[in-house]
Enzyme design. Structure first.
Site, short mmCIF file in Angstrom:
data_model
loop_
_atom_site.label_atom_id
_atom_site.label_comp_id
_atom_site.label_asym_id
_atom_site.label_seq_id
_atom_site.Cartn_x
_atom_site.Cartn_y
_atom_site.Cartn_z
N HIS A 82 -9.16 -12.52 -0.21
CA HIS A 82 -7.79 -12.76 0.28
C HIS A 82 -6.83 -11.75 -0.35
O HIS A 82 -6.01 -11.14 0.34
CB HIS A 82 -7.38 -14.20 -0.08
CG HIS A 82 -5.93 -14.51 0.11
ND1 HIS A 82 -5.44 -15.25 1.16
CD2 HIS A 82 -4.83 -14.18 -0.64
CE1 HIS A 82 -4.13 -15.36 1.05
NE2 HIS A 82 -3.73 -14.73 -0.04
N GLU A 83 -6.93 -11.57 -1.66
CA GLU A 83 -6.02 -10.64 -2.34
C GLU A 83 -6.29 -9.20 -1.92
O GLU A 83 -5.35 -8.42 -1.74
CB GLU A 83 -6.13 -10.80 -3.87
CG GLU A 83 -5.78 -12.18 -4.40
CD GLU A 83 -4.41 -12.70 -3.98
OE1 GLU A 83 -3.54 -11.88 -3.60
OE2 GLU A 83 -4.20 -13.92 -4.00
N HIS A 126 -4.64 -8.51 1.33
CA HIS A 126 -3.19 -8.25 1.29
C HIS A 126 -2.88 -6.75 1.29
O HIS A 126 -1.79 -6.34 1.69
CB HIS A 126 -2.57 -8.90 0.06
CG HIS A 126 -2.14 -10.32 0.28
ND1 HIS A 126 -1.39 -10.71 1.37
CD2 HIS A 126 -2.35 -11.45 -0.45
CE1 HIS A 126 -1.16 -12.01 1.31
NE2 HIS A 126 -1.74 -12.48 0.23
N ASP A 169 -5.84 -14.73 4.51
CA ASP A 169 -6.83 -15.82 4.54
C ASP A 169 -7.98 -15.49 5.48
O ASP A 169 -9.16 -15.70 5.15
CB ASP A 169 -6.17 -17.13 5.01
CG ASP A 169 -5.56 -17.93 3.87
OD1 ASP A 169 -5.82 -17.59 2.70
OD2 ASP A 169 -4.84 -18.90 4.16
N GLU A 173 0.13 -14.10 4.87
CA GLU A 173 -0.85 -14.93 4.15
C GLU A 173 -1.98 -15.36 5.09
O GLU A 173 -3.14 -15.49 4.67
CB GLU A 173 -0.17 -16.15 3.54
CG GLU A 173 0.82 -15.82 2.43
CD GLU A 173 0.16 -15.19 1.21
OE1 GLU A 173 -1.05 -15.40 0.99
OE2 GLU A 173 0.87 -14.48 0.47
#
Length: 639
Positions: free
Chosen positions: A487-488, A491, A551, A547
């Site tokens: 997930h990070e 980003h 995800d 986000e």
């Protein structure tokens, strides 16, 4: 429940409830919480552990390990000396309130404007230092609007019933606080009524949470002279000289519309209102460091907003105050004591695996051109990885010196430390960015990606079950911390992160066609979530898009990594994904988050993203008639 005990027939109908329904039925939200669940359980356990340790520190059973911990202990002693705080009463805050009252004109205020900021007093604008988005190696000066009383400008809309209910709560609380600080009832009412008028002048001109979610639109460079000319009443040139030592050539304005309207908000006619707004802001910002009654009354608005039934116990509030002030020091203590080198290495290896998965996926991507692929992979390979706790903490903490109760009090110490923090921030203007410093302490149950540094950070606190455990299978770990890690990483390639290069600079490295296609995919993600009913309201797809993209990419990449392990079990993978998002919240808290949080509700994060993955359908034999089915054409796959 063991993963084998979940029934596929229930999973096919409602995945989140099938996995978490029993837990939700039995879970109780503590009276001093607005939610409970996977994240909050870890927070509570860490708080309990550290409070036990620091009680031992207070009593002398445990010795401070370094000079920073010696100073922390002094502050913790003051924070927990409730008798001293009661005897001090409102006295510590009164000089600051008097300072505001004594200002008779803008000229008067301009003479002490820099000191005003160093004292932590509010102004109808904010300046700060951050990495320059176009030259991320150096820090730049930023300017933004003022914060409002209510959580978001949308609460001020006439059609928003929440704002109409909440403002009276805020006003009643503020009035009580002013009376407790020594004002007469009628005087306190007049101050608060006047402050509300000024607050309502600010609200239409600041950005909403949705507008702020488009991170790159913060970057509006302007000559400092031009910005200073937008204020008729404030001498911004002298003000900034007092903070950074000289007049800068440039300032980055994150809310240009606010400064266009500035003279309508701030003028001779509104001066008295502005003063009263400052009084209300100051008293509300100080309640946690005064008496217990101040703390209890000062939390009434936030409890109404979040649905908490009661304030946290005073002992826990004192711990939060002291540990929050020395956050990196406490994180360093926690990381070294409770996070082993074996786990640190294991998680680091998982991050590297996930980066390799991402590189493979980028290489095989069927909609990116070769030029964009090369730049994406270059950015991916430049990504810095921080796991557990930092190698060094910010040297600023070495400057924190606490005077004991014989010579000082809690309020004065917090105020003096705050002044050091503000001075330190402005001293960084035009200086190189120190990318080794973390924005989160190691005892924080969270993780983050910084586009301006191109770094991913996983504090020790989140590296526990159900996210991660050496006792869990690799598939469970990939469904937990693996998905968080990916997930990070995702980003770096969401609608905001994709506009920054490998060095953290705002720099378009996409071809025009590739970016157009990405924007179309991002719109599909907005559409997938936008308008979903939740807590009697609807999800804002634009607010949550970055986000949701992260995800989707995170879950998809973590699944591919899990499939690369010999003991792969996709059932375990998906079920642990649902477990990490289990949450039970008050209705008020759900509705608050829908208005201001860039994340979709936890239940929907668990429930919706799995529908985008083909393997979910084969793993649980989901068919078109099942509740969890989504048509292939509607499934969103970006990364």
């Amino acid at each position: 429940m063991k993963n084998s005990e979940f029934k596929d027939s229930e999973i096919k109908d409602n995945f989140y409830k099938a996995v978490n329904g029993e837990w939700i039925k039995n879970a109780t939200i503590p009276n001093d919480h607005s939610s409970t669940g996977g994240f909050m359980d870890l927070v509570d356990n860490i708080d309990k552990t550290l409070m036990n340790d620091f009680d031992a520190l207070k009593s002398g059973k445990m010795k401070p390990q370094n000079d920073d911990m010696v100073e922390f202990k002094k502050l913790y002693d003051l924070a927990t000396d409730f008798d001293k705080r009661e005897s001090d009463g409102a006295k510590p805050i009164q000089p600051l309130l008097k300072k505001i009252e004594n200002i008779q004109s803008f000229d008067d205020l301009n003479k002490k404007l820099s000191d005003w900021t160093l004292d932590g007093l509010p102004l109808p604008f904010n300046f700060g230092i951050e990495a320059d988005m176009k030259n991320a190696k150096y820090n730049a000066l930023y300017a933004s609007g003022a914060g409002t009383f209510l959580p978001d400008k949308t609460y001020y809309d006439k059609e928003n019933p929440a704002g109409a209910k909440l403002m009276p709560v805020f006003k009643k609380m503020s009035q009580k606080l002013l009376v407790m600080a020594g004002y007469k009832d009628a005087q306190a009412k007049n101050i608060v009524d006047s402050a509300e008028q000024f607050d309502r002048l600010i609200a239409p001109n600041v950005k909403s949470a949705e507008e702020s979610a488009d991170f790159t639109k913060m970057y509006n460079p302007m000559s400092f002279d031009d910005l200073a000319a937008k204020s008729n009443k404030f001498d911004l040139i002298t003000y900034i000289k007092g903070l950074i030592g000289q007049e800068p050539n440039q300032v980055i304005v994150s809310e240009p519309e606010y400064f266009e309207a500035f003279n309508k908000i701030v003028n001779d006619d509104t001066f008295a209102m502005m003063k009263n707004w400052m009084l209300v802001k100051t008293i509300n910002g100080s309640t946690s460091i005064l008496t217990e009654e101040f703390r209890q009354v000062g939390g009434e608005f936030s409890r109404t907003l979040s649905g908490k039934k009661e304030a946290v116990k005073k002992e826990k509030a004192a711990y939060y105050l002291a540990a929050g002030t020395f956050d990196q020091v406490i994180g360093d203590y926690y990381g070294h004591k409770y996070f082993g080198e074996k786990a640190k290495q294991d998680v680091h290896d998982m991050v590297v695996k996930m980066i390799n998965v991402y590189e493979k996926r980028l290489s095989n991507n069927d909609w990116l051109s070769e030029d964009t692929k090369k730049m994406a992979i270059k950015k991916l390979n430049a990504l810095s990885i921080h796991v557990g706790f930092p190698d060094k903490i910010d040297p600023l903490f070495n400057q924190f010196k606490v005077t004991g109760k014989e010579d000082g009090n809690l309020f004065t110490n917090i105020h003096n430390i705050g002044k050091l923090v503000i001075k330190d921030e402005f001293s960084k203007w035009n200086q190189p960015v120190d990318k080794s410093l973390w924005d989160m302490s190691a005892n924080t149950v969270n993780a983050y990606y910084s586009p301006l540094e191109n770094v991913i950070v996983f504090p020790a606190a989140i590296l526990q079950a159900p996210f991660y455990s050496l006792k869990q299978s690799s598939s469970e770990n990939f469904g937990g911390i693996g998905a968080v890690i990916a997930h990070e990483i995702s980003h770096a390639f969401d609608n905001n992160g994709c506009q920054f290069d490998e060095d953290g600079n705002l720099n378009n490295w996409w071809t025009k066609e590739d970016h157009k296609h990405f924007d179309t995919l991002a719109q599909s993600m907005i559409k997938e979530f936008d308008g979903m009913p939740f807590a009697g309201q609807k999800v804002n797809g634009k607010l949550t898009v970055s986000e949701n993209i992260a995800d989707a990419g995170g879950l998809s990449c973590a699944e591919e990594a899990a499939k690369g392990e010999e003991d792969c079990n996709l059932r375990d993978f998906f079920i642990n994904w649902a477990k990490i998002w289990r949450t039970k919240s008050t209705e008020q808290f759900k509705q608050l988050l829908l208005s201001i949080d860039v994340h979709a509700p936890s239940e929907l994060r668990a429930q919706v993203q799995v529908k985008n993955l083909d393997d979910f359908y084969t793993t649980f034999d989901v068919k078109p008639d099942d509740g969890m089915y989504m048509k292939p054409a509607d499934r969103v796959n970006i990364w």
